[in-house]
Design a protein around this motif. Structure first.
Motif, mmCIF file in Angstrom:
data_model
loop_
_atom_site.group_PDB
_atom_site.id
_atom_site.type_symbol
_atom_site.label_atom_id
_atom_site.label_comp_id
_atom_site.label_asym_id
_atom_site.label_seq_id
_atom_site.Cartn_x
_atom_site.Cartn_y
_atom_site.Cartn_z
ATOM 1 N N LEU A 49 50.686 14.401 51.781
ATOM 2 C CA LEU A 49 49.205 14.023 51.896
ATOM 3 C C LEU A 49 48.431 15.304 52.278
ATOM 4 O O LEU A 49 47.469 15.687 51.670
ATOM 5 C CB LEU A 49 48.989 12.487 52.573
ATOM 6 C CG LEU A 49 47.643 12.431 52.625
ATOM 7 C CD1 LEU A 49 46.671 12.117 51.323
ATOM 8 C CD2 LEU A 49 47.276 11.152 53.694
ATOM 9 N N GLY A 50 49.186 15.662 53.719
ATOM 10 C CA GLY A 50 48.553 17.020 54.069
ATOM 11 C C GLY A 50 48.358 18.248 53.033
ATOM 12 O O GLY A 50 47.531 19.050 52.887
ATOM 13 N N GLN B 151 46.662 4.530 53.751
ATOM 14 C CA GLN B 151 46.970 5.901 54.146
ATOM 15 C C GLN B 151 46.627 6.085 55.730
ATOM 16 O O GLN B 151 47.304 6.704 56.329
ATOM 17 C CB GLN B 151 45.938 6.496 53.332
ATOM 18 C CG GLN B 151 46.536 6.671 51.885
ATOM 19 C CD GLN B 151 45.414 7.380 51.034
ATOM 20 O OE1 GLN B 151 44.264 7.299 50.854
ATOM 21 N NE2 GLN B 151 46.108 8.601 50.439
ATOM 22 N N ARG B 152 45.519 5.464 56.336
ATOM 23 C CA ARG B 152 45.305 5.662 57.759
ATOM 24 C C ARG B 152 46.406 5.223 58.579
ATOM 25 O O ARG B 152 46.679 5.810 59.504
ATOM 26 C CB ARG B 152 43.939 5.204 57.914
ATOM 27 C CG ARG B 152 42.861 5.770 57.366
ATOM 28 C CD ARG B 152 41.426 5.405 58.088
ATOM 29 N NE ARG B 152 41.200 4.098 57.956
ATOM 30 C CZ ARG B 152 40.550 3.289 57.374
ATOM 31 N NH1 ARG B 152 39.938 3.986 56.085
ATOM 32 N NH2 ARG B 152 40.359 1.745 57.313
ATOM 33 N N ASP C 93 48.215 7.425 61.131
ATOM 34 C CA ASP C 93 48.269 7.095 62.610
ATOM 35 C C ASP C 93 49.780 7.123 63.081
ATOM 36 O O ASP C 93 50.230 7.090 64.241
ATOM 37 C CB ASP C 93 47.640 5.673 62.593
ATOM 38 C CG ASP C 93 46.082 5.730 62.666
ATOM 39 O OD1 ASP C 93 45.561 6.800 62.558
ATOM 40 O OD2 ASP C 93 45.487 4.766 62.454
ATOM 41 N N THR C 94 50.790 6.523 62.079
ATOM 42 C CA THR C 94 52.040 6.444 62.477
ATOM 43 C C THR C 94 52.816 7.773 62.600
ATOM 44 O O THR C 94 53.698 8.060 63.371
ATOM 45 C CB THR C 94 52.803 5.261 61.681
ATOM 46 O OG1 THR C 94 51.968 4.251 61.595
ATOM 47 C CG2 THR C 94 54.236 5.044 62.122
ATOM 48 N N HIS C 95 52.354 8.792 61.576
ATOM 49 C CA HIS C 95 53.070 10.051 61.221
ATOM 50 C C HIS C 95 51.932 11.011 61.559
ATOM 51 O O HIS C 95 51.931 11.821 60.463
ATOM 52 C CB HIS C 95 53.837 10.094 60.113
ATOM 53 C CG HIS C 95 54.853 8.841 60.167
ATOM 54 N ND1 HIS C 95 56.143 9.020 60.725
ATOM 55 C CD2 HIS C 95 54.975 7.761 59.318
ATOM 56 C CE1 HIS C 95 56.780 8.091 60.275
ATOM 57 N NE2 HIS C 95 56.233 7.217 59.564
ATOM 58 N N GLN D 54 37.345 16.894 59.014
ATOM 59 C CA GLN D 54 36.986 15.669 59.812
ATOM 60 C C GLN D 54 38.434 15.023 60.048
ATOM 61 O O GLN D 54 38.697 14.759 61.259
ATOM 62 C CB GLN D 54 36.010 14.922 59.280
ATOM 63 C CG GLN D 54 35.530 13.366 60.292
ATOM 64 C CD GLN D 54 34.685 14.056 61.386
ATOM 65 O OE1 GLN D 54 33.662 14.680 61.268
ATOM 66 N NE2 GLN D 54 35.091 13.898 62.488
ATOM 67 N N LEU D 55 39.167 14.798 58.694
ATOM 68 C CA LEU D 55 40.438 14.240 58.843
ATOM 69 C C LEU D 55 41.473 15.200 59.780
ATOM 70 O O LEU D 55 42.108 14.462 60.551
ATOM 71 C CB LEU D 55 41.144 14.146 57.561
ATOM 72 C CG LEU D 55 40.310 13.042 56.638
ATOM 73 C CD1 LEU D 55 40.762 13.264 55.244
ATOM 74 C CD2 LEU D 55 40.849 11.640 57.119
ATOM 75 N N PHE D 56 41.414 16.377 59.740
ATOM 76 C CA PHE D 56 42.147 17.139 60.449
ATOM 77 C C PHE D 56 41.511 17.267 61.991
ATOM 78 O O PHE D 56 42.779 16.832 62.745
ATOM 79 C CB PHE D 56 42.005 18.533 59.934
ATOM 80 C CG PHE D 56 42.835 19.630 60.735
ATOM 81 C CD1 PHE D 56 44.111 19.646 60.739
ATOM 82 C CD2 PHE D 56 42.045 20.576 61.687
ATOM 83 C CE1 PHE D 56 44.774 20.713 61.424
ATOM 84 C CE2 PHE D 56 42.699 21.429 62.353
ATOM 85 C CZ PHE D 56 44.131 21.458 62.320
#
Length: 250
Positions: A68-69, A156-157, A161-163, A210-212
């Motif tokens: 995803l990243g 996805q969040r 959050d887990t990884h 912002q996600l980063f």
């Protein structure tokens, strides 16, 4: 043509004579005697976890978080034909380890689909075809990412959050870098050169930035906005954390 070849064989003709008359190899005719319908290679892959009656997360959420990243940074999804999409991640030739990690992540997310590498000038496009890339990456849409809203869905969040470190690693490996900065300072009356490592992340999308930064905040990594599209991580403790979980490209 398939049915005609089998009719000729059924009349007692040899595979060799049928092959000569039809121009079809004996191996193909022999395989048609077992299965006349062609294989639909696009549908042989494992079912999409998002298309099930009860949607679920990908089987390897850590690999998905990393991918995803990568996708948000240097990836694109394009419609090809017959409802099939290609996922392409651009990876510089200078980082063969990154190319391998990218291919492994794609293979983990879609284990039954073929992953290939298309050489371009200075980079390779790690590519995989599937009907389900828009299901797995709902951020797909027309136009450039920085010209549309990029927001993660709930599932996805939860994966991020887990990884979180896998997500950060994917973003850094796509649109980031680890460099050595330098400055000077006066020590004992002398001006001396001082070097220190630093991470940068660059992206035109405010949503991806912002996600980063939100993920860095959850990981207690201190960051600073150099400008509207560049994020810097330079504090010693934060760089040490990044070195432990991300590290430079390789």
């Amino acid at each position: 043509m398939r049915k005609r070849a089998l009719v000729l064989v059924g009349q007692g003709r040899s595979l060799n004579s049928v092959s000569k008359e039809t121009g079809i190899s004996r191996a193909a005719i022999r395989s048609w005697q077992t299965r006349i319908e062609p294989l639909d290679w696009m549908n042989r892959a494992a079912p999409c976890p998002r298309c099930c009656d009860v949607p679920r997360k990908p089987e390897d959420p850590a690999a998905y978080s990393y991918l995803l990243g990568l996708y948000l940074g240097d990836g694109c999804i394009s419609f090809q034909r017959q409802g099939v999409y290609s996922l392409r991640i651009a990876c510089a030739d200078a980082w063969p380890g990154l190319i391998e990690a990218c291919a492994n992540a794609i293979q983990s997310v879609r284990p039954d689909n073929k992953v290939c590498r298309v050489q371009s000038e200075g980079c390779q496009y790690v590519t995989c075809w599937s009907k389900h890339w828009p299901c797995l990456f709902p951020q797909h849409g027309p136009g450039k990412k920085h010209e549309r809203v990029i927001a993660l869905e709930l599932w996805q969040r939860e994966i991020v959050d887990t990884h979180p470190w896998e997500f950060i690693r994917g973003l850094i490996h796509s649109d980031g870098c680890r460099i050595t900065n330098w400055t000077t300072r006066i020590v004992g009356g002398e001006r001396k050169r001082y070097e220190y490592p630093r991470y940068f992340f660059t992206n035109l999308s405010g949503d991806i930035i912002q996600l980063f930064t939100d993920t860095l905040d959850r990981l207690s990594v201190e960051w600073k906005a150099a400008n509207h599209r560049n994020i810097s991580v330079a504090r010693r403790a934060s760089v040490a954390l990044m070195d432990t979980h991300v590290g430079p490209k390789y």
